[in-house]
Each structure stands twice: as C-alpha cells, then as structure tokens.
Design a protein around this motif. Structure first.
Motif, PDB file in Angstrom:
ATOM      1  N   GLU A 177      39.425  30.757  17.794  1.00 42.95           N
ATOM      2  CA  GLU A 177      40.126  30.151  17.500  1.00 42.95           C
ATOM      3  C   GLU A 177      39.853  29.479  16.064  1.00 42.95           C
ATOM      4  N   ILE A 178      41.080  29.540  15.149  1.00 43.54           N
ATOM      5  CA  ILE A 178      40.573  29.245  13.739  1.00 43.54           C
ATOM      6  C   ILE A 178      41.685  28.360  13.156  1.00 43.54           C
ATOM      7  N   GLU A 179      41.106  27.190  12.591  1.00 45.42           N
ATOM      8  CA  GLU A 179      41.999  26.357  12.067  1.00 45.42           C
ATOM      9  C   GLU A 179      42.960  26.969  10.580  1.00 45.42           C
ATOM     10  N   VAL A 180      44.083  26.398  10.528  1.00 42.09           N
ATOM     11  CA  VAL A 180      44.873  26.701   9.502  1.00 42.09           C
ATOM     12  C   VAL A 180      44.896  25.489   8.628  1.00 42.09           C
ATOM     13  N   SER A 181      44.516  25.244   7.156  1.00 42.64           N
ATOM     14  CA  SER A 181      44.559  23.971   6.601  1.00 42.64           C
ATOM     15  C   SER A 181      45.935  23.591   6.296  1.00 42.64           C
ATOM     16  N   ARG A 182      46.336  22.472   6.137  1.00 46.64           N
ATOM     17  CA  ARG A 182      47.596  21.893   6.093  1.00 46.64           C
ATOM     18  C   ARG A 182      47.911  22.506   4.698  1.00 46.64           C
ATOM     19  N   ARG A 183      47.392  22.391   3.841  1.00 44.44           N
ATOM     20  CA  ARG A 183      47.965  23.005   2.321  1.00 44.44           C
ATOM     21  C   ARG A 183      48.073  24.488   2.380  1.00 44.44           C
ATOM     22  N   ARG A 184      47.459  25.264   3.262  1.00 42.39           N
ATOM     23  CA  ARG A 184      47.822  26.531   3.462  1.00 42.39           C
ATOM     24  C   ARG A 184      48.834  27.120   4.327  1.00 42.39           C
ATOM     25  N   LYS A 185      49.284  25.996   4.890  1.00 44.85           N
ATOM     26  CA  LYS A 185      50.206  26.527   6.339  1.00 44.85           C
ATOM     27  C   LYS A 185      51.556  27.184   5.738  1.00 44.85           C
ATOM     28  N   GLU A 186      52.193  26.551   4.926  1.00 46.99           N
ATOM     29  CA  GLU A 186      53.505  27.088   4.257  1.00 46.99           C
ATOM     30  C   GLU A 186      53.385  28.185   3.783  1.00 46.99           C
ATOM     31  N   ASP A 187      52.363  28.815   2.950  1.00 40.02           N
ATOM     32  CA  ASP A 187      52.218  30.113   2.579  1.00 40.02           C
ATOM     33  C   ASP A 187      51.711  30.887   3.373  1.00 40.02           C
ATOM     34  N   PHE A 188      51.016  30.520   4.506  1.00 44.95           N
ATOM     35  CA  PHE A 188      50.430  31.320   5.611  1.00 44.95           C
ATOM     36  C   PHE A 188      51.788  31.669   6.572  1.00 44.95           C
ATOM     37  N   LEU A 189      52.464  30.836   6.836  1.00 45.11           N
ATOM     38  CA  LEU A 189      53.699  31.176   7.652  1.00 45.11           C
ATOM     39  C   LEU A 189      54.831  32.032   7.013  1.00 45.11           C
ATOM     40  N   ALA A 190      54.876  31.965   5.755  1.00 43.34           N
ATOM     41  CA  ALA A 190      55.732  32.946   5.038  1.00 43.34           C
ATOM     42  C   ALA A 190      55.293  34.250   5.111  1.00 43.34           C
ATOM     43  N   LEU A 191      54.049  34.447   4.840  1.00 44.45           N
ATOM     44  CA  LEU A 191      53.362  35.874   4.608  1.00 44.45           C
ATOM     45  C   LEU A 191      53.272  36.329   6.203  1.00 44.45           C
ATOM     46  N   LEU A 192      52.945  35.612   7.168  1.00 41.67           N
ATOM     47  CA  LEU A 192      52.952  36.019   8.368  1.00 41.67           C
ATOM     48  C   LEU A 192      54.357  36.619   8.884  1.00 41.67           C
ATOM     49  N   SER A 193      55.253  35.755   8.609  1.00 41.39           N
ATOM     50  CA  SER A 193      56.675  36.322   8.811  1.00 41.39           C
ATOM     51  C   SER A 193      57.069  37.584   8.175  1.00 41.39           C
ATOM     52  N   GLU A 194      56.750  37.732   6.941  1.00 41.00           N
ATOM     53  CA  GLU A 194      56.765  38.993   6.222  1.00 41.00           C
ATOM     54  C   GLU A 194      56.101  40.143   6.666  1.00 41.00           C
ATOM     55  N   PHE A 195      54.972  39.880   7.165  1.00 47.19           N
ATOM     56  CA  PHE A 195      53.996  40.693   7.907  1.00 47.19           C
ATOM     57  C   PHE A 195      54.773  41.384   9.111  1.00 47.19           C
ATOM     58  N   TYR A 196      55.300  40.641  10.033  1.00 45.64           N
ATOM     59  CA  TYR A 196      55.837  41.110  11.298  1.00 45.64           C
ATOM     60  C   TYR A 196      57.128  41.889  10.796  1.00 45.64           C
ATOM     61  N   VAL A 197      57.854  41.415   9.878  1.00 46.14           N
ATOM     62  CA  VAL A 197      59.102  42.304   9.394  1.00 46.14           C
ATOM     63  C   VAL A 197      58.650  43.701   8.848  1.00 46.14           C
ATOM     64  N   ASN A 198      57.677  43.784   7.995  1.00 47.24           N
ATOM     65  CA  ASN A 198      57.341  44.997   7.164  1.00 47.24           C
ATOM     66  C   ASN A 198      56.542  45.828   8.165  1.00 47.24           C
ATOM     67  N   SER A 199      55.669  45.366   9.215  1.00 46.10           N
ATOM     68  CA  SER A 199      54.981  45.971   9.796  1.00 46.10           C
ATOM     69  C   SER A 199      55.566  46.487  11.513  1.00 46.10           C
ATOM     70  N   GLY A 200      57.055  46.130  11.318  1.00 43.23           N
ATOM     71  CA  GLY A 200      57.742  46.393  12.449  1.00 43.23           C
ATOM     72  C   GLY A 200      57.344  45.782  13.936  1.00 43.23           C
ATOM     73  N   LYS A 201      56.764  44.891  13.747  1.00 43.13           N
ATOM     74  CA  LYS A 201      56.123  43.973  14.706  1.00 43.13           C
ATOM     75  C   LYS A 201      56.963  42.743  15.104  1.00 43.13           C
ATOM     76  N   LEU A 202      57.120  42.346  16.306  1.00 44.55           N
ATOM     77  CA  LEU A 202      57.713  40.925  16.562  1.00 44.55           C
ATOM     78  C   LEU A 202      56.975  39.987  16.897  1.00 44.55           C
ATOM     79  N   ALA A 203      57.305  38.747  16.187  1.00 45.15           N
ATOM     80  CA  ALA A 203      56.533  37.409  16.633  1.00 45.15           C
ATOM     81  C   ALA A 203      56.630  36.958  17.762  1.00 45.15           C
TER      82      ALA A 203
END
Length: 267
Positions: free
Chosen positions: A241-267
């Motif tokens: 289990e790894i913490e996500v820092s508060r200041r990196r959260k927004e960028d992380f979730l945006a990249l994660l969403s893009e990752f699922y779309v481009n990799s063909g995976k579903l969140a």
C-alpha cells in the motif's frame, strides 16, 4: 602508478587531439596508446593494443560506435561514449547504465568517468549496448500512447554484484532509500541501486510510471486499486500500500484515467 591504456575513436581529428590533451593534463594515469578515425581501424587497434578503456564516438561516417562493439562477443574493456547528442539521449545512457561524455567534453566530467572506471573496473555487456541503441532511436515519449509502446523495453540496473537487465513492465515500484533506490519487481524480487530516486524519475518519465510521493515511483500497470482519501492510497500487485501525496493527487488521477483509456483497460 600503473598506467591505464586508452584508445580514442572519433572521425574528427580535432576532437581526438582535444581529448588526448585533456587526458594528459587531467588524468596522467591514462596513457593514450592509439587513435582511430573509423570503426575498421579501431577494430584492428583494439585487438592489437588490448586497451583498458575506449573513448568511443557514436556518430561516424559509414559505421557507428555501436557497430564497432558488435564485433566483440565479449566486451572486456571499459567504454565511455563521447557524443554530441543532447537532451533525450542523456536519458538513453542512464537507462543503459553506460558512461558517456557530452561534447565539448568537460574536464571534471572526464575525470569522474575515469575515476568511476578505476573504482569499478567494469566493462559493458552487449545487452547494455542494445538497450542504449533502442533508446537512442526512440526519443522521449510525448504522450501516454507513446509510453505504452515502450512497455517491452528494458533497463540496466548497476549494483555491486553487476548489471541487472530488467524488463520495464516487471518493475512494480521504486522506493527511495536515501542515496539509494530500491526496485520492487515481480515475484518478490528486489534490487537496490546506488542512485537517487530523482534520477530514475527522469528516466522512467518516458514510460508508464508516476511519482506519487516523495519516496515512491509506481508502475501504473501494477495498480490493483485506488482508495480515496486526502491524497489517497494505491494497492499494488504485490499487495503493498503506497500513499499518494495530496499535491500529486490531481495529476495522478488524470494520468491514471488516461492510462486506462489508452491501454484498453477499465478502471
């Protein structure tokens, strides 16, 4: 003091002489036993002189520095590439864990390269050369789609025991241990490298990794679950289990969403 025999391979005579003069002044323990202007003459010189070190230009007419190394089944001499490549190529050298000097050559960097060779007395492997070549030919990815194309590429991790060649998609996360970086791999394997996490952040930026915290870079491919919170937490494929820092959260979730779309995976 025992001399180190060195050969300089570069198609430009001025570049060869400049490097030879720098070595004479900065590193008197290095004796330049020969110079070559192309791959064919360098090949003959290396076989005859059996040098400890070869300073090797990449771009030369006809055959490149890479071509020279393919003639050797075992590369039993140290190699320091001298190159005019900039920016993305620096990442390529770091991925392959091969020493390089950017032209014009800085005296301090030259001395560091020689000292590093003296301390480790290591030679490079054909796999490292292949990794370098792959990454030189594949500049920095500008989108996540381009990053995903790089998923089968490899990274060379230097340790006290030697060079470990690792598939990018086998890395679950990288953890900062002060001046060291701990690589958590599939099958519970761990490799500790004496480099800062910051260096690997720059390297892995070309792939599908994200620095979620000051101490952790994670592989998006290995996320099992994201738990909401102030910054949130991610559960990885090895059940860490790894913490996500508060200041990196927004960028992380945006990249994660893009990752699922481009990799063909579903969140």
């Amino acid at each position: 003091m025992e001399k180190l025999r060195a050969i300089i391979v570069d198609d430009e005579a001025n570049a060869r002489e400049a490097l030879a003069n720098l070595l004479h002044i900065i590193c008197p323990e290095v004796e330049v036993s020969g110079q070559a202007k192309n791959v064919d003459s360098a090949l003959e010189l290396i076989r005859h002189q059996q040098p400890n070190l070869v300073f090797l230009d990449i771009q030369m007419p006809g055959k490149s520095g890479f071509d020279l190394l393919t003639y050797f089944e075992k590369i039993d001499f140290g190699v320091v590439f001298t190159t005019a490549y900039q920016e993305y190529a620096v990442r390529a050298f770091r991925v392959s864990a091969i020493d390089y000097l950017l032209k014009p050559i800085d005296p301090d960097e030259l001395q560091t390269a020689v000292e590093k060779y003296k301390a480790q007395m290591t030679s490079i492997t054909p796999q490292q050369v292949t990794i370098l070549q792959e990454n030189i030919q594949n500049p920095k990815a500008n989108s996540l789609k381009e990053r995903l194309k790089n998923e089968h590429q490899r990274i060379a991790l230097p340790t006290a025991e030697g060079i470990h060649i690792v598939q990018m998609n086998d890395i679950i996360q990288c953890e900062s241990l002060g001046s060291y970086t701990k690589f958590h791999l599939v099958n519970q394997k761990v490799i500790v490298v004496s480099r800062l996490l910051k260096e690997y952040e720059e390297i892995l930026d070309n792939y599908y990794f994200f620095r979620v915290h000051q101490s952790n870079i994670i592989n998006l491919e290995h996320i099992k679950r994201y738990v909401k919170g102030d910054g949130g937490q991610v559960w990885m494929s090895d059940n860490t289990e790894i913490e996500v820092s508060r200041r990196r959260k927004e960028d992380f979730l945006a990249l994660l969403s893009e990752f699922y779309v481009n990799s063909g995976k579903l969140a």
